[in-house]
Design an enzyme around this catalytic site. Sequence first.
Site, PDB file in Angstrom:
ATOM      1  N   LYS A  63     -13.461  48.720 -25.707  1.00  0.00           N
ATOM      2  CA  LYS A  63     -12.775  49.128 -26.364  1.00  0.00           C
ATOM      3  C   LYS A  63     -11.351  49.485 -25.769  1.00  0.00           C
ATOM      4  O   LYS A  63     -10.503  49.808 -26.588  1.00  0.00           O
ATOM      5  CB  LYS A  63     -13.751  50.623 -26.881  1.00  0.00           C
ATOM      6  CG  LYS A  63     -14.873  50.182 -27.741  1.00  0.00           C
ATOM      7  CD  LYS A  63     -15.515  51.490 -28.392  1.00  0.00           C
ATOM      8  CE  LYS A  63     -16.546  50.975 -29.398  1.00  0.00           C
ATOM      9  NZ  LYS A  63     -17.072  52.057 -30.002  1.00  0.00           N
ATOM     10  N   LYS A 111     -20.166  40.716 -31.399  1.00  0.00           N
ATOM     11  CA  LYS A 111     -21.292  41.322 -32.011  1.00  0.00           C
ATOM     12  C   LYS A 111     -20.637  41.865 -33.405  1.00  0.00           C
ATOM     13  O   LYS A 111     -19.613  42.250 -33.526  1.00  0.00           O
ATOM     14  CB  LYS A 111     -21.866  42.456 -31.388  1.00  0.00           C
ATOM     15  CG  LYS A 111     -21.079  43.707 -31.267  1.00  0.00           C
ATOM     16  CD  LYS A 111     -21.987  44.786 -30.722  1.00  0.00           C
ATOM     17  CE  LYS A 111     -21.302  46.156 -30.573  1.00  0.00           C
ATOM     18  NZ  LYS A 111     -21.891  46.948 -31.564  1.00  0.00           N
ATOM     19  N   LYS A 129     -19.005  47.973 -36.809  1.00  0.00           N
ATOM     20  CA  LYS A 129     -18.479  48.695 -37.832  1.00  0.00           C
ATOM     21  C   LYS A 129     -16.798  48.608 -37.630  1.00  0.00           C
ATOM     22  O   LYS A 129     -16.030  48.657 -38.860  1.00  0.00           O
ATOM     23  CB  LYS A 129     -18.788  50.071 -37.723  1.00  0.00           C
ATOM     24  CG  LYS A 129     -20.233  50.401 -37.924  1.00  0.00           C
ATOM     25  CD  LYS A 129     -20.639  52.084 -38.061  1.00  0.00           C
ATOM     26  CE  LYS A 129     -21.945  52.423 -37.621  1.00  0.00           C
ATOM     27  NZ  LYS A 129     -21.724  52.518 -36.244  1.00  0.00           N
TER      28      LYS A 129
HETATM   29  N1  AQP Z   1     -24.561  43.650 -33.897  1.00  0.00           N
HETATM   30  C1  AQP Z   1     -25.572  44.282 -33.576  1.00  0.00           C
HETATM   31  N2  AQP Z   1     -26.798  44.051 -33.442  1.00  0.00           N
HETATM   32  C2  AQP Z   1     -27.750  44.615 -33.056  1.00  0.00           C
HETATM   33  N3  AQP Z   1     -27.767  46.024 -33.092  1.00  0.00           N
HETATM   34  C3  AQP Z   1     -26.420  46.439 -33.069  1.00  0.00           C
HETATM   35  N4  AQP Z   1     -26.074  47.762 -32.977  1.00  0.00           N
HETATM   36  C4  AQP Z   1     -24.618  47.887 -33.218  1.00  0.00           C
HETATM   37  N5  AQP Z   1     -24.193  46.871 -33.564  1.00  0.00           N
HETATM   38  C5  AQP Z   1     -25.289  45.822 -33.348  1.00  0.00           C
HETATM   39  C6  AQP Z   1     -27.004  49.137 -32.801  1.00  0.00           C
HETATM   40  O1  AQP Z   1     -26.983  49.988 -33.890  1.00  0.00           O
HETATM   41  C7  AQP Z   1     -27.100  51.029 -33.378  1.00  0.00           C
HETATM   42  C8  AQP Z   1     -25.859  52.209 -33.899  1.00  0.00           C
HETATM   43  O2  AQP Z   1     -24.831  51.678 -33.047  1.00  0.00           O
HETATM   44  P1  AQP Z   1     -23.207  52.266 -33.086  1.00  0.00           P
HETATM   45  O3  AQP Z   1     -23.265  53.639 -34.038  1.00  0.00           O
HETATM   46  O4  AQP Z   1     -22.496  52.435 -31.909  1.00  0.00           O
HETATM   47  O5  AQP Z   1     -22.803  50.975 -34.233  1.00  0.00           O
HETATM   48  P2  AQP Z   1     -21.554  49.775 -33.889  1.00  0.00           P
HETATM   49  O6  AQP Z   1     -21.561  48.881 -35.133  1.00  0.00           O
HETATM   50  O7  AQP Z   1     -21.728  49.082 -32.564  1.00  0.00           O
HETATM   51  O8  AQP Z   1     -19.996  50.545 -34.239  1.00  0.00           O
HETATM   52  P3  AQP Z   1     -18.952  50.879 -33.611  1.00  0.00           P
HETATM   53  O9  AQP Z   1     -19.084  51.528 -32.470  1.00  0.00           O
HETATM   54  O10 AQP Z   1     -18.067  51.288 -34.620  1.00  0.00           O
HETATM   55  O11 AQP Z   1     -18.651  49.252 -33.189  1.00  0.00           O
HETATM   56  P4  AQP Z   1     -18.022  48.806 -31.994  1.00  0.00           P
HETATM   57  O12 AQP Z   1     -18.669  49.398 -30.667  1.00  0.00           O
HETATM   58  O13 AQP Z   1     -18.238  47.300 -32.200  1.00  0.00           O
HETATM   59  O14 AQP Z   1     -16.470  49.241 -32.103  1.00  0.00           O
HETATM   60  C9  AQP Z   1     -27.307  51.127 -31.664  1.00  0.00           C
HETATM   61  O15 AQP Z   1     -28.455  50.911 -31.466  1.00  0.00           O
HETATM   62  C10 AQP Z   1     -26.694  49.830 -31.410  1.00  0.00           C
HETATM   63  O16 AQP Z   1     -27.233  49.114 -30.309  1.00  0.00           O
END
Ligand code: AQP
Length: 305
Positions: free
Chosen positions: A114, A197, A200
């Site tokens: 990030k 992955k 969001k």
């Molecule tokens: N791609 C995924 N596959 C499986 N599990 C996932 N989780 C998140 N992405 C995947 C799991 O969902 C739960 C909530 O995590 P979060 O609120 O951190 O969700 P996110 O989509 O990762 O949100 P971000 O932070 O907005 O995205 P990034 O980090 O990519 O910028 C957790 O149990 C997570 O493991």
Amino acid sequence: MPAVARVLSGIQPSGEVHLGNYIGALRHWVADQDRNDCFYVVVDLHAITVPQEPEALRAATLDLAAILLAVGIDPERSTLFVQSHVHEHAELAWVLGCFAMFGELRRMTQFKDKAHRQREASVSVGLFSYPVLQAADILIYQADRVPVGEDQRQHLELTRDVAQRFNGRFGETFVVPEAAIPPVGARIMDLQNPTAKMSKSADSPQGTIRVTDPPDVLARKIKTAVTEIPDLEEAYAGKGYADLKRDLAEALVEFLRPLQERYRDLATDPGEIARLLEVGAAKAQAVASKTLAAVYERVGFLPRG
Ligand code: AQP
């Protein structure tokens, strides 16, 4: 592990819930309710580690609670609440931050990923200490098990290290939790960028299947998905690979239909959702305040009065 395990997990109101969240985490949250004492938290303190619009964050917090209820979190059986409603999380995070090491936080891949996407001057200290707050979320409820996706494995290891370090210094204070990472579906990939992955905050919304996407949007996203499994591509080449995608899209629409109907019903009554969250916050705080008091006593803070 006790007969009834304490389960805790959280999700950020940082965007709309996607299929990765559902498959990697939320469906296990629902199943865990049958035999455990579950605490599920909308982690708004975590969400502000990257920029958020205040009104959008407030709306997203309420909306995420509606999704969790629609998915099947039962507020009669589980404690569902908003992180900022229980101020003890932030207080424990401060204490734990004094037992987490700069070097170990610097190695966290989520932080590196990030931070990499932002200019150094705009990477917040909150983003750096995110895993410490997550450790506080878990340890404050004496959780035995934390159902999460693969991306959270490293943060769970850190939580265990901090708990063990604290227990070693002050005597048994925290349960040392286990990560519960599903053997299948713990890392659902982005449909447009199969090496990343699904998330969001993905660059391309086309690559992320939201659980609230209407049927035509779901069908379009599946249709344009990039396929990176050469064997599969070969196996279906010339014989209905498009059919596979069409069948998959139909199955997904049917699968998400009941969830979307419940979500639409719940969204009409935000007052009721706020009431349920208040009940959850009171239940959560009763547990959190006890752990925090024990921690303050152990580290040597003078009691008030
Ligand atoms: N791609 C995924 N596959 C499986 N599990 C996932 N989780 C998140 N992405 C995947 C799991 O969902 C739960 C909530 O995590 P979060 O609120 O951190 O969700 P996110 O989509 O990762 O949100 P971000 O932070 O907005 O995205 P990034 O980090 O990519 O910028 C957790 O149990 C997570 O493991």
